[in-house]
Design a protein around this motif. Sequence first.
Motif, mmCIF file in Angstrom:
data_model
loop_
_atom_site.group_PDB
_atom_site.id
_atom_site.type_symbol
_atom_site.label_atom_id
_atom_site.label_comp_id
_atom_site.label_asym_id
_atom_site.label_seq_id
_atom_site.Cartn_x
_atom_site.Cartn_y
_atom_site.Cartn_z
ATOM 1 N N VAL A 50 5.486 1.160 -2.944
ATOM 2 C CA VAL A 50 5.459 0.275 -4.113
ATOM 3 C C VAL A 50 6.861 -0.212 -4.461
ATOM 4 C CG1 VAL A 50 4.975 0.144 -6.587
ATOM 5 C CG2 VAL A 50 3.352 1.282 -5.055
ATOM 6 N N ASN A 51 7.827 0.700 -4.509
ATOM 7 C CA ASN A 51 9.174 0.325 -4.923
ATOM 8 C C ASN A 51 9.919 -0.449 -3.843
ATOM 9 O OD1 ASN A 51 9.849 1.444 -7.727
ATOM 10 N ND2 ASN A 51 8.839 3.186 -6.752
ATOM 11 N N LEU A 54 8.679 -3.904 -4.407
ATOM 12 C CA LEU A 54 9.291 -4.493 -5.604
ATOM 13 C C LEU A 54 10.730 -4.932 -5.339
ATOM 14 C CD1 LEU A 54 7.993 -2.037 -8.370
ATOM 15 C CD2 LEU A 54 7.298 -4.415 -8.016
ATOM 16 N N GLN A 55 11.413 -4.232 -4.432
ATOM 17 C CA GLN A 55 12.794 -4.581 -4.082
ATOM 18 C C GLN A 55 12.857 -5.579 -2.928
ATOM 19 O OE1 GLN A 55 15.377 -1.029 -3.699
ATOM 20 N NE2 GLN A 55 13.799 0.095 -4.818
ATOM 21 N N THR A 61 9.064 -1.310 3.437
ATOM 22 C CA THR A 61 7.661 -1.364 3.017
ATOM 23 C C THR A 61 6.744 -1.157 4.214
ATOM 24 O OG1 THR A 61 8.237 -2.943 1.263
ATOM 25 C CG2 THR A 61 5.914 -2.736 1.830
ATOM 26 N N PHE A 95 11.454 4.022 -8.877
ATOM 27 C CA PHE A 95 11.629 2.913 -9.817
ATOM 28 C C PHE A 95 13.030 2.880 -10.415
ATOM 29 C CE2 PHE A 95 10.784 0.270 -13.575
ATOM 30 C CZ PHE A 95 10.131 -0.788 -12.957
ATOM 31 N N THR A 98 14.777 0.865 -8.070
ATOM 32 C CA THR A 98 14.359 -0.533 -8.241
ATOM 33 C C THR A 98 15.108 -1.180 -9.398
ATOM 34 O OG1 THR A 98 12.150 -0.082 -7.344
ATOM 35 C CG2 THR A 98 12.391 -2.042 -8.721
ATOM 36 N N TYR A 102 18.045 -4.351 -9.229
ATOM 37 C CA TYR A 102 18.081 -5.576 -10.027
ATOM 38 C C TYR A 102 19.213 -5.589 -11.053
ATOM 39 C CZ TYR A 102 13.772 -7.095 -7.874
ATOM 40 O OH TYR A 102 12.834 -7.515 -6.950
ATOM 41 N N ASP A 129 7.259 5.974 -12.204
ATOM 42 C CA ASP A 129 6.799 6.562 -10.944
ATOM 43 C C ASP A 129 5.606 7.488 -11.162
ATOM 44 O OD1 ASP A 129 8.632 5.335 -9.201
ATOM 45 O OD2 ASP A 129 10.182 6.812 -9.673
#
Length: 211
Positions: A50-51, A54-55, A61, A95, A98, A102, A129
Motif C-alpha cells: 500500500v505505501n 502511495l509513494q 509495489t 505510512f 510515505t 512527501y 498502518d
Amino acid sequence: MNRVIFSFNEVIDDNILEPVAEGYRFITPDPVEDSVSNFFNNLGEINTIVNSALQMKLDKTISSTSRFVINSSVGIFGLFDVATSLGIQRHREDFGQTLGFYGFSPGPYLVLPFFGPSSFRDAPGFYVDVMIEKDISPIHTELHHEERQVLQTLDIVDTRARLLRATKILDTAAKDKYIFIRESYLQKRESQVNDGDVKEEFEIDVHSVDY
C-alpha cells in the motif's frame, strides 16, 4: 516526558517481554521460530504494498506484491520465505515513510508507551498502518477476536525474541541507552525515507532485524 515513558517501557520489557521472549526462544525449535517470523513478515507485505503504491514506487509495489502472492501460496500462508530464495528481496515501507516521502518533517522525537521510539510524524503514520492492516489483513478480516488476540500476542513475542541479541549488545555498548536508541531511531528513519541515501550511519540498528 520521553525519558519517563522510556523508563516505564524498560520496566515492562525487563519484567515481562524479555523473560517471555527468552522462554519462547528456549522452547521453540529454530525451524518453527523461522516459520512464525516468516508468517508475520508476509502479512507485513500488505502495508509495504500500500505505501509503496502511495509513494509511486512501482518496482517496490510489484516486488512486494510478488512476494506476498508467492509466499502466501507456494510458501503455505507465508510460513516459508520462497520469494527470497527466488531472488525477490523484501522491502519495508510504512505510512510514516510515505509522509516523509512527501516532505513532512519528522518533528520532535517521541517515545510511545509500550510501542517505544517514534516521532510526531511516525506516530500518526503508525496509526494509519494499523488501520490499513485492520481493513485488509486476513488476521482481521477472517479470524474471530480471540484468534486475532492469540496471533497478535505471538507476533509481539516473536518480534521481541528476534531482538534479544540486539538488546544484549545495546546493554553492553551504550553509555546512555536512551540517547543511543533515540539517535539510532532517527538516523534509521531518515535512511528509510531516503531509501538509504543518507550521509551518517549509526553503529547498531536495534529497531529492525534483517532476515
